[in-house]
Each structure stands twice: as structure tokens, then as C-alpha cells.
Design a protein around this motif. Sequence first.
Motif, PDB file in Angstrom:
ATOM      1  N   LEU A  34       0.802  -1.223   0.000  1.00  0.00           N
ATOM      2  CA  LEU A  34       0.000   0.000   0.000  1.00  0.00           C
ATOM      3  C   LEU A  34       0.837   1.277   0.000  1.00  0.00           C
ATOM      4  O   LEU A  34       0.343   2.343  -0.355  1.00  0.00           O
ATOM      5  CB  LEU A  34      -0.957   0.005   1.196  1.00  0.00           C
ATOM      6  CG  LEU A  34      -2.034  -1.079   1.164  1.00  0.00           C
ATOM      7  CD1 LEU A  34      -2.821  -1.083   2.460  1.00  0.00           C
ATOM      8  CD2 LEU A  34      -2.952  -0.903  -0.039  1.00  0.00           C
ATOM      9  N   MET A  35       2.119   1.169   0.405  1.00  0.00           N
ATOM     10  CA  MET A  35       2.976   2.345   0.482  1.00  0.00           C
ATOM     11  C   MET A  35       4.162   2.234  -0.473  1.00  0.00           C
ATOM     12  O   MET A  35       5.149   2.937  -0.301  1.00  0.00           O
ATOM     13  CB  MET A  35       3.484   2.522   1.923  1.00  0.00           C
ATOM     14  CG  MET A  35       2.393   2.758   2.933  1.00  0.00           C
ATOM     15  SD  MET A  35       3.034   2.798   4.629  1.00  0.00           S
ATOM     16  CE  MET A  35       3.134   4.549   4.903  1.00  0.00           C
ATOM     17  N   GLU A  36       4.059   1.371  -1.477  1.00  0.00           N
ATOM     18  CA  GLU A  36       5.231   1.064  -2.294  1.00  0.00           C
ATOM     19  C   GLU A  36       5.747   2.225  -3.126  1.00  0.00           C
ATOM     20  O   GLU A  36       6.912   2.256  -3.484  1.00  0.00           O
ATOM     21  CB  GLU A  36       4.975  -0.159  -3.166  1.00  0.00           C
ATOM     22  CG  GLU A  36       3.974   0.041  -4.272  1.00  0.00           C
ATOM     23  CD  GLU A  36       3.741  -1.242  -5.052  1.00  0.00           C
ATOM     24  OE1 GLU A  36       4.644  -2.078  -5.132  1.00  0.00           O
ATOM     25  OE2 GLU A  36       2.633  -1.399  -5.579  1.00  0.00           O
ATOM     26  N   ALA A  37       4.926   3.166  -3.475  1.00  0.00           N
ATOM     27  CA  ALA A  37       5.396   4.282  -4.305  1.00  0.00           C
ATOM     28  C   ALA A  37       4.729   5.569  -3.843  1.00  0.00           C
ATOM     29  O   ALA A  37       3.540   5.592  -3.548  1.00  0.00           O
ATOM     30  CB  ALA A  37       5.071   4.016  -5.770  1.00  0.00           C
ATOM     31  N   GLY A  38       5.504   6.620  -3.769  1.00  0.00           N
ATOM     32  CA  GLY A  38       4.952   7.930  -3.442  1.00  0.00           C
ATOM     33  C   GLY A  38       4.670   8.133  -1.976  1.00  0.00           C
ATOM     34  O   GLY A  38       4.804   7.223  -1.158  1.00  0.00           O
ATOM     35  N   PRO A  39       4.264   9.353  -1.628  1.00  0.00           N
ATOM     36  CA  PRO A  39       3.885   9.655  -0.247  1.00  0.00           C
ATOM     37  C   PRO A  39       2.589   8.925   0.131  1.00  0.00           C
ATOM     38  O   PRO A  39       1.827   8.514  -0.744  1.00  0.00           O
ATOM     39  CB  PRO A  39       3.661  11.164  -0.247  1.00  0.00           C
ATOM     40  CG  PRO A  39       4.025  11.673  -1.590  1.00  0.00           C
ATOM     41  CD  PRO A  39       4.188  10.513  -2.500  1.00  0.00           C
ATOM     42  N   THR A  40       2.376   8.792   1.423  1.00  0.00           N
ATOM     43  CA  THR A  40       1.186   8.079   1.912  1.00  0.00           C
ATOM     44  C   THR A  40       0.575   8.812   3.093  1.00  0.00           C
ATOM     45  O   THR A  40       1.280   9.220   4.017  1.00  0.00           O
ATOM     46  CB  THR A  40       1.558   6.648   2.355  1.00  0.00           C
ATOM     47  OG1 THR A  40       2.163   5.960   1.254  1.00  0.00           O
ATOM     48  CG2 THR A  40       0.339   5.871   2.823  1.00  0.00           C
ATOM     49  N   VAL A  41      -0.754   8.933   3.061  1.00  0.00           N
ATOM     50  CA  VAL A  41      -1.528   9.446   4.188  1.00  0.00           C
ATOM     51  C   VAL A  41      -2.174   8.253   4.874  1.00  0.00           C
ATOM     52  O   VAL A  41      -2.871   7.466   4.233  1.00  0.00           O
ATOM     53  CB  VAL A  41      -2.627  10.431   3.721  1.00  0.00           C
ATOM     54  CG1 VAL A  41      -3.485  10.875   4.896  1.00  0.00           C
ATOM     55  CG2 VAL A  41      -2.013  11.626   3.005  1.00  0.00           C
TER      56      VAL A  41
END
Length: 188
Positions: A34-41
Motif C-alpha cells: 500500500l505504500m510502495e510508491a509515493g507519499p502516503t496518508v
Amino acid sequence: MARTPTTDIPLGFPAPDFALPDARTGTLRNRRELMEAGPTVVVFMCNHCPFVVHILPQFVAFAKEYMARGVNFIAISSNDVAGYPMDGPEHMKALAEELDFGFPYLYDEGQDVARAYAAACTPDFSVFDAGQRCVYRGQFDGARPGNDVPVTGADIRQVLDTLLAEKAVPAAGQIPSLGCNIKWKPTA
């Protein structure tokens, strides 16, 4: 409802691992995918909290806007459903379908993930950079039930725009979120 702020902890910690079922699909989802690419909220939320209810339609629209720009969103409910059945998986699924969440709504039955993220309230927001380090723990914006402040997502919008511009997010000036306390299971 106990008005509870986000727990103040040092920023820069790595996103804790988890594997939780998605209320909509029943599929087990994990942090890595779920957090593999880019920023995450990551937002800890629930169905019944008036603070969540107040911002939820705008948050869903906000998430869709930023997901189109490469930001990941993860919602997690960790409340004790014995005392708060509206926060259980079947009601989570219904809410996610009704509002057409474009992001997973995960169920943290054991509450271990909430503890690992030091979540204290609903909604409780953490933003992680592309390296999965926490750069923000604070409010969506200044809107609260009854305060007549419009729901805009201004605080997290500024954080995400900064991350997408590949700049550092300042630690100073982060305002804690405020909401209902997480409904913890009784301890023996």
C-alpha cells in the motif's frame, strides 16, 4: 466522546508494518504493497465519530484528487466493536461503498496497528514521504463540528504539495488533529 489530540511524538519514524483485512473486499492488505510508491496518508478513523463524520465527504474527495497525483491513502479503524458496533467491518464496508472510498478501509481488530502508529484519536493523521518516514502528524484542517470553519484539507494539502514538489516538510507549526479517543478494548 472525549476530545483527544494526536499524540506528540518525534517525526522521522519509519512506517510500522501491518497486515490487515480490507472491510470492502476481505483481502489482507499490507504496508509494503500500500505504500510502495509515493507519499502516503494514513488516517485512523471510524464510522461513528462526529469529528470524522464532519470531514469525511471532503476527505474522500481530497483523497481522490491526490491519489490521481500519486499519493497513497490508507484508512484504518481500530475501535473496540463490542462497545461500538457501528465501527465493525460490515458497517465499515457499507460506509466505504456509500461514499465510494478510492482507498482501502482496514480493520485493526487487535488494535496493535493503532498502538504501533501511536494513534490516539479519530481522525488521527500521519503522512509518510516516499521513503516511508513520517513527516507529518496533525490535523486535516481547522474544521471541527460546530466551529463553522470550512472543511478544506488545507493543512494536509500543504504537506502533500510540499512532498510532491520534492521539498522537505517543516516539523514546526504542525497542529495536532482533534477527535474522539480511540475506543480501546478493556485490559484484564
